[in-house]
Write a protein that holds these residues in place. Structure first.
Motif, PDB file in Angstrom:
ATOM      1  N   ASP A  91       4.515  -1.648   3.210  1.00 55.55           N
ATOM      2  CA  ASP A  91       3.868  -0.347   3.377  1.00 55.55           C
ATOM      3  C   ASP A  91       4.854   0.742   2.978  1.00 55.55           C
ATOM      4  OD1 ASP A  91       1.711  -1.678   4.385  1.00 55.55           O
ATOM      5  OD2 ASP A  91       1.922  -0.970   6.446  1.00 55.55           O
TER       6      ASP A  91
ATOM      7  N   ASP B   9      -4.753   9.924  -1.643  1.00 55.93           N
ATOM      8  CA  ASP B   9      -5.378   8.797  -0.963  1.00 55.93           C
ATOM      9  C   ASP B   9      -4.470   7.570  -1.016  1.00 55.93           C
ATOM     10  OD1 ASP B   9      -7.663  10.291  -0.445  1.00 55.93           O
ATOM     11  OD2 ASP B   9      -8.639   9.683  -2.329  1.00 55.93           O
ATOM     12  N   PRO B  10      -4.655   6.633  -0.084  1.00 55.15           N
ATOM     13  CA  PRO B  10      -3.907   5.372  -0.143  1.00 55.15           C
ATOM     14  C   PRO B  10      -4.230   4.614  -1.429  1.00 55.15           C
ATOM     15  CG  PRO B  10      -4.925   5.664   2.006  1.00 55.15           C
ATOM     16  CD  PRO B  10      -5.499   6.727   1.122  1.00 55.15           C
TER      17      PRO B  10
ATOM     18  N   VAL C 105       0.854  -1.180   0.000  1.00 60.14           N
ATOM     19  CA  VAL C 105       0.000   0.000   0.000  1.00 60.14           C
ATOM     20  C   VAL C 105       0.891   1.231   0.000  1.00 60.14           C
ATOM     21  CG1 VAL C 105      -0.188   0.024   2.529  1.00 60.14           C
ATOM     22  CG2 VAL C 105      -1.922   1.197   1.153  1.00 60.14           C
TER      23      VAL C 105
ATOM     24  N   TYR D 112       0.790   5.267   0.774  1.00 63.56           N
ATOM     25  CA  TYR D 112      -0.056   6.240   1.459  1.00 63.56           C
ATOM     26  C   TYR D 112       0.777   7.456   1.860  1.00 63.56           C
ATOM     27  CZ  TYR D 112       1.998   4.459   5.804  1.00 63.56           C
ATOM     28  OH  TYR D 112       2.875   4.100   6.796  1.00 63.56           O
TER      29      TYR D 112
END
Length: 216
Positions: A93, A39-40, A32, A34
Protein backbone atom coordinates in the motif's frame (compact mmCIF):
# COMPACT_ATOMS: atom_id res chain seq x y z
CA UNK A 1 13.50 11.32 5.70
CA UNK A 2 13.91 10.74 1.98
CA UNK A 3 15.21 7.27 1.15
CA UNK A 4 16.34 7.94 -2.45
CA UNK A 5 14.38 4.84 -3.47
CA UNK A 6 12.80 4.98 -6.93
CA UNK A 7 10.33 2.26 -7.94
CA UNK A 8 9.03 1.65 -11.44
CA UNK A 9 5.25 1.36 -11.44
CA UNK A 10 2.62 0.25 -13.96
CA UNK A 11 -1.13 0.64 -13.72
CA UNK A 12 -2.73 -2.76 -13.17
CA UNK A 13 -5.66 -3.33 -15.47
CA UNK A 14 -7.33 -6.13 -13.55
CA UNK A 15 -8.20 -6.22 -9.88
CA UNK A 16 -8.95 -9.02 -7.48
CA UNK A 17 -7.18 -12.23 -6.52
CA UNK A 18 -6.75 -13.56 -10.06
CA UNK A 19 -5.03 -10.44 -11.36
CA UNK A 20 -2.79 -10.29 -8.29
CA UNK A 21 -1.72 -13.92 -8.75
CA UNK A 22 -0.97 -13.33 -12.42
CA UNK A 23 1.20 -10.35 -11.48
CA UNK A 24 3.19 -12.37 -8.95
CA UNK A 25 3.86 -15.10 -11.51
CA UNK A 26 5.62 -12.42 -13.56
CA UNK A 27 7.67 -11.31 -10.51
CA UNK A 28 5.52 -8.22 -10.07
CA UNK A 29 4.25 -6.99 -6.71
CA UNK A 30 0.59 -5.90 -6.76
CA UNK A 31 -0.33 -2.84 -4.78
CA UNK A 32 -2.58 0.16 -4.45
CA UNK A 33 -1.72 3.85 -4.69
CA UNK A 34 -4.03 6.18 -2.82
CA UNK A 35 -4.20 9.51 -0.99
CA UNK A 36 -4.12 13.12 -2.05
CA UNK A 37 -6.81 14.46 -4.38
CA UNK A 38 -6.69 11.52 -6.80
CA UNK A 39 -8.61 8.26 -6.75
CA UNK A 40 -6.99 4.99 -5.64
CA UNK A 41 -5.18 3.16 -8.44
CA UNK A 42 -4.28 -0.54 -8.67
CA UNK A 43 -0.59 -0.84 -9.53
CA UNK A 44 2.21 -3.33 -10.14
CA UNK A 45 5.78 -2.86 -8.93
CA UNK A 46 8.91 -4.67 -10.09
CA UNK A 47 9.65 -7.52 -7.68
CA UNK A 48 13.43 -7.10 -7.82
CA UNK A 49 13.15 -3.36 -7.11
CA UNK A 50 10.88 -3.92 -4.11
CA UNK A 51 13.18 -6.59 -2.65
CA UNK A 52 16.21 -4.34 -3.08
CA UNK A 53 14.35 -1.43 -1.46
CA UNK A 54 13.34 -3.57 1.51
CA UNK A 55 16.97 -4.52 2.12
CA UNK A 56 17.87 -0.85 2.66
CA UNK A 57 15.75 -0.77 5.82
CA UNK A 58 14.18 2.49 4.64
CA UNK A 59 11.15 1.14 2.83
CA UNK A 60 8.49 1.58 5.50
CA UNK A 61 7.57 5.16 6.43
CA UNK A 62 10.26 6.77 4.29
CA UNK A 63 9.53 9.02 1.35
CA UNK A 64 10.17 7.31 -2.00
CA UNK A 65 9.45 8.07 -5.64
CA UNK A 66 7.38 6.16 -8.16
CA UNK A 67 8.39 6.34 -11.80
CA UNK A 68 5.51 5.91 -14.23
CA UNK A 69 6.61 6.39 -17.82
CA UNK A 70 9.10 9.08 -16.81
CA UNK A 71 6.75 10.93 -14.45
CA UNK A 72 7.66 10.95 -10.76
CA UNK A 73 5.32 10.78 -7.75
CA UNK A 74 6.42 10.96 -4.11
CA UNK A 75 4.93 8.28 -1.87
CA UNK A 76 5.14 6.66 1.55
CA UNK A 77 4.76 2.91 2.04
CA UNK A 78 1.96 2.43 4.56
CA UNK A 79 1.72 -1.36 4.56
CA UNK A 80 3.61 -4.35 3.19
CA UNK A 81 2.10 -7.83 3.28
CA UNK A 82 4.33 -10.92 3.22
CA UNK A 83 3.57 -14.57 2.54
CA UNK A 84 3.55 -16.35 5.94
CA UNK A 85 5.80 -19.19 4.74
CA UNK A 86 7.98 -17.93 1.88
CA UNK A 87 8.25 -14.26 3.01
CA UNK A 88 7.45 -13.26 -0.57
CA UNK A 89 6.10 -9.71 -0.80
CA UNK A 90 2.40 -10.17 -1.56
CA UNK A 91 1.02 -6.62 -1.61
CA UNK A 92 2.08 -3.02 -0.98
CA UNK A 93 0.00 0.00 0.00
CA UNK A 94 1.47 3.33 -1.09
CA UNK A 95 0.26 6.77 -0.01
CA UNK A 96 0.74 9.91 -2.14
CA UNK A 97 2.60 12.70 -0.32
CA UNK A 98 4.65 15.82 -0.82
CA UNK A 99 7.35 17.36 1.39
CA UNK A 100 4.82 19.09 3.67
CA UNK A 101 2.20 16.35 3.95
CA UNK A 102 1.70 15.54 7.64
CA UNK A 103 1.67 11.81 8.35
CA UNK A 104 1.67 9.59 11.43
CA UNK A 105 4.78 7.42 11.75
CA UNK A 106 6.39 5.27 14.44
CA UNK A 107 9.91 6.55 15.17
CA UNK A 108 12.46 4.63 17.23
CA UNK A 109 13.77 6.12 20.48
CA UNK A 110 17.55 6.09 20.94
CA UNK A 111 18.93 6.58 24.46
CA UNK A 112 22.21 8.50 24.68
CA UNK A 113 24.76 9.67 27.29
CA UNK A 114 24.29 6.75 29.68
CA UNK A 115 27.79 7.42 31.05
CA UNK A 116 26.61 10.87 32.18
CA UNK A 117 23.77 9.46 34.26
CA UNK A 118 24.52 9.20 38.02
CA UNK A 119 21.84 6.54 38.34
CA UNK A 120 23.35 4.38 35.62
CA UNK A 121 26.81 4.75 37.20
CA UNK A 122 25.36 3.44 40.47
CA UNK A 123 24.12 0.33 38.68
CA UNK A 124 20.61 1.51 37.92
CA UNK A 125 18.51 -0.17 35.25
CA UNK A 126 16.85 1.72 32.39
CA UNK A 127 13.24 0.58 32.08
CA UNK A 128 12.16 1.46 28.53
CA UNK A 129 8.41 2.10 28.45
CA UNK A 130 8.33 3.03 24.75
CA UNK A 131 10.93 1.78 22.28
CA UNK A 132 9.24 3.93 19.62
CA UNK A 133 6.96 6.95 19.62
CA UNK A 134 4.22 7.82 17.15
CA UNK A 135 4.80 11.27 15.70
CA UNK A 136 2.87 13.54 13.37
CA UNK A 137 5.60 14.79 11.07
CA UNK A 138 6.07 16.28 7.58
CA UNK A 139 6.75 13.52 5.06
CA UNK A 140 9.93 15.26 3.98
CA UNK A 141 11.36 15.40 7.49
CA UNK A 142 10.89 11.92 8.97
CA UNK A 143 13.76 11.16 11.38
CA UNK A 144 15.56 7.82 11.61
CA UNK A 145 15.18 8.07 15.39
CA UNK A 146 14.71 10.56 18.21
CA UNK A 147 17.22 10.81 21.05
CA UNK A 148 16.46 10.67 24.77
CA UNK A 149 19.31 12.24 26.76
CA UNK A 150 20.08 10.47 30.06
CA UNK A 151 22.51 13.13 31.27
CA UNK A 152 21.99 13.89 34.98
CA UNK A 153 19.31 11.26 35.54
CA UNK A 154 19.37 9.43 38.85
CA UNK A 155 17.49 6.42 40.15
CA UNK A 156 13.79 7.26 40.40
CA UNK A 157 13.87 9.80 37.57
CA UNK A 158 11.80 9.48 34.40
CA UNK A 159 12.16 10.60 30.78
CA UNK A 160 9.01 12.21 29.42
CA UNK A 161 8.29 13.07 25.81
CA UNK A 162 8.57 16.79 26.61
CA UNK A 163 12.28 16.26 27.41
CA UNK A 164 13.04 14.91 23.93
CA UNK A 165 13.87 17.31 21.11
CA UNK A 166 11.69 16.54 18.10
CA UNK A 167 12.41 17.39 14.46
CA UNK A 168 11.12 20.67 13.11
CA UNK A 169 7.41 20.46 12.39
CA UNK A 170 6.95 17.22 14.35
CA UNK A 171 4.72 16.65 17.36
CA UNK A 172 3.63 13.60 19.36
CA UNK A 173 0.49 11.87 18.13
CA UNK A 174 -0.54 11.63 21.80
CA UNK A 175 -1.17 15.27 22.61
CA UNK A 176 -3.25 15.14 25.79
CA UNK A 177 -0.48 14.20 28.25
CA UNK A 178 3.27 14.30 28.79
CA UNK A 179 3.74 10.54 28.59
CA UNK A 180 6.65 8.57 29.99
CA UNK A 181 9.23 7.12 27.61
CA UNK A 182 11.53 5.49 30.18
CA UNK A 183 12.28 5.33 33.90
CA UNK A 184 15.52 4.75 35.75
CA UNK A 185 15.10 2.06 38.38
CA UNK A 186 17.46 0.72 41.00
CA UNK A 187 18.74 -2.81 40.60
CA UNK A 188 18.42 -5.16 43.57
CA UNK A 189 22.12 -4.70 44.31
CA UNK A 190 21.74 -0.93 44.47
CA UNK A 191 18.61 -1.12 46.58
CA UNK A 192 20.29 -3.54 49.01
CA UNK A 193 23.28 -1.24 49.33
CA UNK A 194 20.98 1.71 50.01
CA UNK A 195 19.08 -0.31 52.61
CA UNK A 196 22.30 -1.34 54.32
CA UNK A 197 23.52 2.26 54.31
CA UNK A 198 20.24 3.37 55.85
CA UNK A 199 20.51 0.66 58.49
CA UNK A 200 24.09 1.72 59.33
CA UNK A 201 23.00 5.34 59.71
CA UNK A 202 20.15 4.29 62.00
CA UNK A 203 22.47 2.09 64.08
CA UNK A 204 24.98 4.93 64.46
CA UNK A 205 22.17 7.21 65.64
CA UNK A 206 21.02 4.67 68.23
CA UNK A 207 24.59 4.14 69.45
CA UNK A 208 25.13 7.88 69.80
CA UNK A 209 21.91 8.19 71.81
CA UNK A 210 22.91 5.34 74.11
CA UNK A 211 26.35 6.83 74.70
CA UNK A 212 24.78 10.17 75.61
CA UNK A 213 22.42 8.42 78.04
CA UNK A 214 25.36 6.62 79.73
CA UNK A 215 27.22 9.91 80.13
CA UNK A 216 24.19 11.50 81.72
Amino acid sequence: MSSNIVLTVDVREGTGTGAARAARREDLVPGVLYGGKLDPVAINLRGNEVRKALLTGNFISSMMELDHEGKRQQVIARDVQFHPVSDQVMHVDLFRVDEDTKINVEVAVRFVNESDSPGMKRGGVLNVVRHSVELVVPAGNIPDAIEADLTGLDIGDSVHISAIKLPEGAKPAIADRDFTVATLQGSRAVLTADEEEGADVAADAVEATEQKSDED
